[in-house]
Design an enzyme around this catalytic site. Structure first.
Site, PDB file in Angstrom:
ATOM      1  N   CYS A 137       0.983  -1.166  -0.006  1.00 45.29           N
ATOM      2  CA  CYS A 137       0.004  -0.011  -0.112  1.00 45.29           C
ATOM      3  C   CYS A 137       0.688   1.303   0.062  1.00 45.29           C
ATOM      4  CB  CYS A 137      -0.887  -0.058   1.140  1.00 45.29           C
ATOM      5  SG  CYS A 137      -1.884   1.751   1.360  1.00 45.29           S
ATOM      6  N   CYS A 195       0.630   3.292   3.000  1.00 43.50           N
ATOM      7  CA  CYS A 195       1.289   2.708   4.216  1.00 43.50           C
ATOM      8  C   CYS A 195       2.804   2.791   4.108  1.00 43.50           C
ATOM      9  CB  CYS A 195       1.094   1.334   4.132  1.00 43.50           C
ATOM     10  SG  CYS A 195      -0.543   0.768   4.990  1.00 43.50           S
ATOM     11  N   ASP A 206      -1.084  16.126  -1.773  1.00 47.57           N
ATOM     12  CA  ASP A 206      -1.364  15.415  -2.894  1.00 47.57           C
ATOM     13  C   ASP A 206      -0.362  15.748  -3.943  1.00 47.57           C
ATOM     14  OD1 ASP A 206      -4.078  13.913  -3.737  1.00 47.57           O
ATOM     15  OD2 ASP A 206      -2.950  14.414  -5.428  1.00 47.57           O
ATOM     16  N   HIS A 225      -3.946   0.804   8.381  1.00 47.38           N
ATOM     17  CA  HIS A 225      -4.438   0.453   7.059  1.00 47.38           C
ATOM     18  C   HIS A 225      -5.853   0.092   6.984  1.00 47.38           C
ATOM     19  CE1 HIS A 225      -4.403  -0.485   2.915  1.00 47.38           C
ATOM     20  NE2 HIS A 225      -5.052  -1.513   2.923  1.00 47.38           N
ATOM     21  N   ASN A 238     -13.491   9.438  -0.521  1.00 48.67           N
ATOM     22  CA  ASN A 238     -14.001   8.790  -1.723  1.00 48.67           C
ATOM     23  C   ASN A 238     -13.928   7.205  -1.248  1.00 48.67           C
ATOM     24  OD1 ASN A 238     -14.333  10.831  -3.499  1.00 48.67           O
ATOM     25  ND2 ASN A 238     -12.112  10.720  -4.212  1.00 48.67           N
ATOM     26  N   HIS A 255      -6.420   3.061   0.606  1.00 48.44           N
ATOM     27  CA  HIS A 255      -6.104   3.319   2.199  1.00 48.44           C
ATOM     28  C   HIS A 255      -6.901   4.677   2.453  1.00 48.44           C
ATOM     29  CE1 HIS A 255      -2.689   3.512   5.585  1.00 48.44           C
ATOM     30  NE2 HIS A 255      -3.552   4.527   5.844  1.00 48.44           N
ATOM     31  N   HIS A 309      -8.435   7.687   3.126  1.00 42.91           N
ATOM     32  CA  HIS A 309      -8.026   9.234   3.275  1.00 42.91           C
ATOM     33  C   HIS A 309      -8.889  10.293   3.029  1.00 42.91           C
ATOM     34  CE1 HIS A 309      -7.761   7.589  -0.975  1.00 42.91           C
ATOM     35  NE2 HIS A 309      -7.889   9.034  -1.300  1.00 42.91           N
ATOM     36  N   HIS A 334      -9.294  14.199   1.731  1.00 44.76           N
ATOM     37  CA  HIS A 334      -8.761  15.028   0.899  1.00 44.76           C
ATOM     38  C   HIS A 334      -9.171  16.233   1.683  1.00 44.76           C
ATOM     39  CE1 HIS A 334      -8.171  12.862  -2.933  1.00 44.76           C
ATOM     40  NE2 HIS A 334      -9.127  12.065  -2.331  1.00 44.76           N
TER      41      HIS A 334
END
Ligand code: AMP
Length: 111
Positions: free
Chosen positions: A4, A7, A30, A46, A86, A97, A99, A101
């Site tokens: 990942c 990770c 990003d 994770h 998302n 994984h 997240h 934004h």
């Protein structure tokens, strides 16, 4: 999860511009920003996405969400920001994984 990418970033094994980290979470820029300021905030654990949350993850998720205002402020998002997560194919999730934004620093389109 060895394969990942997030990770690996959290473990310091892949490069990223890290703007905040603590015991539970990491925030970094990003690599393909969709706004003047575009950060990703992840748990070190994770977790694939919201659908993968398990009992006990409340502490990590609450910590992550409660740190977002500080991370936003410290990165110049003084006038507000947008947070998006998302989930799955229907949500156009690319990296599995979880997240958040964190977007801002200019005129965002309305959604
Ligand atoms: P999502 O569609 O919500 O899964 O978005 C994944 C985001 O991760 C995208 O905005 C990518 O630009 C970003 N991303 C993917 N790999 C990296 C990386 N190695 N470093 C920083 N951002 C990344």
């Amino acid at each position: 999860m060895a394969e990942c990418i997030f990770c690996q970033i959290a473990a310091g094994h892949k490069p990223a511009t890290i703007v905040y980290q603590d015991e539970h979470i990491v925030a970094f820029k990003d690599r393909a920003p969709k706004a003047a300021i575009h950060l990703l905030v992840i748990p070190r654990k994770h977790i694939r996405n919201l659908n993968d949350l398990q009992a006990g993850d409340e502490i990590i998720l609450a910590h992550l969400l409660m740190k977002i205002p500080q991370i936003a402020r410290e990165n110049g998002l003084l006038d507000g920001y947008r947070t998006i997560t998302n989930t799955g194919r229907g949500g156009r999730q690319e990296v599995y994984h979880i997240h958040f934004h964190l977007l801002g620093g200019g005129n965002l389109p309305s959604i």
